[in-house]
Design a protein around this motif. Structure first.
Motif, short mmCIF file in Angstrom:
data_model
loop_
_atom_site.label_atom_id
_atom_site.label_comp_id
_atom_site.label_asym_id
_atom_site.label_seq_id
_atom_site.Cartn_x
_atom_site.Cartn_y
_atom_site.Cartn_z
N THR A 271 0.83 -1.21 0.00
CA THR A 271 0.00 0.00 0.00
C THR A 271 0.86 1.25 0.00
OG1 THR A 271 -1.83 -1.09 1.14
CG2 THR A 271 -1.72 1.31 1.32
N GLU B 251 2.52 2.51 -3.13
CA GLU B 251 1.67 3.08 -4.18
C GLU B 251 1.00 4.39 -3.81
OE1 GLU B 251 2.01 1.66 -6.96
OE2 GLU B 251 3.01 -0.12 -6.14
N VAL B 252 0.68 4.60 -2.53
CA VAL B 252 -0.07 5.79 -2.14
C VAL B 252 0.51 6.41 -0.87
CG1 VAL B 252 -2.22 4.97 -3.19
CG2 VAL B 252 -1.74 4.41 -0.80
N SER B 253 0.18 7.66 -0.66
CA SER B 253 0.64 8.37 0.54
C SER B 253 -0.23 8.00 1.73
CB SER B 253 0.55 9.88 0.31
OG SER B 253 0.62 10.59 1.54
N GLU C 290 -3.37 10.27 2.14
CA GLU C 290 -4.47 10.32 1.17
C GLU C 290 -5.76 9.89 1.82
OE1 GLU C 290 -4.31 9.26 -2.98
OE2 GLU C 290 -2.18 8.75 -2.74
N VAL D 288 -9.59 8.31 1.66
CA VAL D 288 -10.29 7.27 0.92
C VAL D 288 -11.73 7.18 1.42
CG1 VAL D 288 -10.30 4.84 0.26
CG2 VAL D 288 -8.12 5.98 0.77
N THR E 232 -8.20 8.30 6.23
CA THR E 232 -6.91 8.39 5.56
C THR E 232 -6.37 6.98 5.36
OG1 THR E 232 -5.64 8.49 7.61
CG2 THR E 232 -6.42 10.59 6.69
N VAL E 233 -5.41 6.86 4.46
CA VAL E 233 -4.76 5.57 4.24
C VAL E 233 -4.13 5.07 5.54
CG1 VAL E 233 -2.81 4.44 3.09
CG2 VAL E 233 -4.37 5.90 1.77
N CYS F 250 -5.91 1.00 -3.81
CA CYS F 250 -4.56 0.91 -4.38
C CYS F 250 -4.57 0.23 -5.75
CB CYS F 250 -3.64 0.15 -3.43
SG CYS F 250 -3.30 1.02 -1.90
N VAL G 111 -5.41 2.71 -8.31
CA VAL G 111 -4.25 3.58 -8.55
C VAL G 111 -3.26 2.87 -9.45
CG1 VAL G 111 -2.25 4.68 -7.46
CG2 VAL G 111 -4.53 4.88 -6.40
#
Length: 488
Positions: free
Chosen positions: A273, A276-278, A281, A283, A308-309, A332, A335
């Protein structure tokens, strides 16, 4: 392992029920003809076996059965909004007890209203008994399930009444599909009574067998620690003590054997995870949480809520919430695909492919990920050695390391706020297993993986990783502390 097999328990119920039918109608079974009714009894036996396993098979075996009201809902219609958002699940629940309701009044020859009243209380009784038993096996006990099951049984009973009232069994087609019951069956079929007997046999057998295999199975071991031979016992079938600072194995048993990872696999999902993402971020939770299997642990996140993530990672890793794992997997995956409208299945497949690639990059070559919830599935295997590599990578990541070492965390705001308590009791001060030197990281438990715990300890500038797999319910903690005591 046979005791953890749903097929075994389903087949056991089917065989016992069919045997009871055979004893009741032994003369009838040896007569020629009535093939349809004999086949129907066999099919009904299989149905009851499947029904009991579906409702009463525990979240995972190899855990002491204990009475608990922690997951009980006694407020009617509270869960209906969730079912209304998923028509397939709603329809499935409404059809679940239809065969029981049909057979329950098939041999009744009282008036239609009386038959419907009979099926109503019979279905309610059986369903309520099953829901009460779920309080012993870690499942959710919900009054809404009793309501839906009763409606389902009533539907089955109504179909049976219609069948008789319209005399469809006297038509050429009806006579082939469901001939009229022989007179000797009337009043003797006793479906509700036999189902209740099977319910008792099933629950006693399930709990007794589990009690036998969850008894302490301490195995004696010895390890050379700092020039001294230390003797100890473990319940775990696979274990490892790794000196992370000195980069050496201090103790290992079955460390290269292929094993089911349970929720420890969520560690690599966390690593994937953050590739791939901050973590910051945001969600919004979608319909993907409806995909969570009923046997999974949940963090409690709601559809439509935004987290948030980082908060979703906490839900996945602190409380082992499969709902959070599915939301992260779909987010993810989209993304990775560069397509925010990709289907949930496409997104999850993309995410799992990335997770398996991550495993290769970590050198965990004997580990394969096939789902995001950690439930047992053929081919999803790991080894203790690979788990040690994965755990080291998690400890090197500041975000994941902090999450996995947090005893309790609150995520979300307002109505969506949730308090998460770490399933790793060694981290929590109120626990009898608390150890101040523990800094993480993840528990796991399924029928075939047993009870598992990967833990990390820091003391005097030294860091150690302990891994115990396929241990007992408390054994995952006592075994971990036993290994930690060798070096702390």
């Amino acid at each position: 392992m046979l005791i953890t097999s749903r097929v075994f328990w389903g087949a056991l119920v089917a065989v016992v029920l069919f045997s009871l039918f055979f004893i009741l109608y032994r003369k009838f079974f040896f007569e020629k003809g009535h093939t349809v009714h004999k086949v129907l009894l066999a099919l009904y036996s299989l149905y009851i076996g499947g029904l009991f396993v579906m409702i009463l098979f525990p979240n995972y075996m190899l855990r002491p059965f204990r009475f608990s009201t922690a997951r009980v809902n006694l407020i009617p219609f509270k869960a209906f909004h969730r079912l209304m958002t998923d028509p397939k699940e709603l329809i499935g629940n409404l059809l679940l007890f239809v065969p029981f309701g049909f057979f329950s009044v098939l041999n009744d020859r009282v008036k239609a209203g009386r038959r419907l009243l009979n099926v109503l209380w019979r279905t309610a009784l059986i369903s309520a008994a099953m829901e009460v038993l779920q309080m012993f096996i870690g499942r959710v006990t919900d009054i809404d399930d009793v309501i839906i099951n009763t409606l389902s049984g009533l539907l089955g009973g109504a179909l049976c009444v219609i069948w008789h009232k319209t005399r469809l069994d006297h038509t050429p087609l009806g006579d082939k599909l469901m001939p009229e019951l022989p007179k000797r069956w009337r009043g003797k079929m006793a479906v509700p009574l036999l189902s209740l007997i099977i319910l008792i046999v099933y629950s006693v057998g399930l709990m007794s067998a589990n009690a036998i295999v969850t008894r302490s199975m301490g195995r004696e071991y010895a390890a050379e620690i700092n020039g001294e031979t230390r003797h100890f016992s473990l319940d775990a079938e696979n274990a490892l003590l790794w000196d992370r600072t000195g980069e050496k194995v201090l103790f290992a048993v079955n460390e290269q054997s292929g094993i089911f990872p349970a929720s420890t696999i969520k560690l690599v999902l966390g690593l994937t995870t953050l590739d791939e993402v901050s973590p910051d971020e945001r969600v919004t939770v979608g319909r993907e949480i409806l995909r969570v299997p009923m046997d999974c642990s949940r963090a409690g996140i709601a559809m439509g809520a935004t987290y948030t993530v980082r908060e979703l990672l906490a839900g996945s890793l602190i409380t082992s919430g499969a709902d959070a794992s599915y939301v992260l997997g779909v987010f993810c995956g989209r993304v990775l695909l560069g397509n925010p409208n990709a289907s949930e299945t496409e997104a999850l497949n993309a995410f799992l492919a990335a997770a398996n690639a991550k495993l290769q990059s970590l050198g965990a070559l004997n580990t394969t990920v096939k789902n995001v919830d950690g439930l047992d599935v053929e081919g999803q295997l790991t080894t203790v050695e690979d788990l040690c590599r994965i755990a080291s990578a998690v400890l090197d990541d500041p975000v994941l390391s902090e999450i996995c070492g947090t005893p309790e965390m609150t995520i979300g705001t307002g109505n969506t706020a949730l308090t998460l308590k770490n399933t790793n009791a060694i981290l929590r001060e109120e626990s009898e297993f608390f150890e101040a030197d523990c800094v993480g990281i993840k528990t796991g438990a399924t029928s075939r993986a047993g009870n598992c715990l990967i833990a990390a300890f820091r003391k005097d500038g030294q860091e150690y990783i302990t891994i115990v797999m396929h241990s007992g319910y408390d054994g995952k903690f006592t075994d971990t502390l036993t290994l930690a005591d060798l070096v702390l």
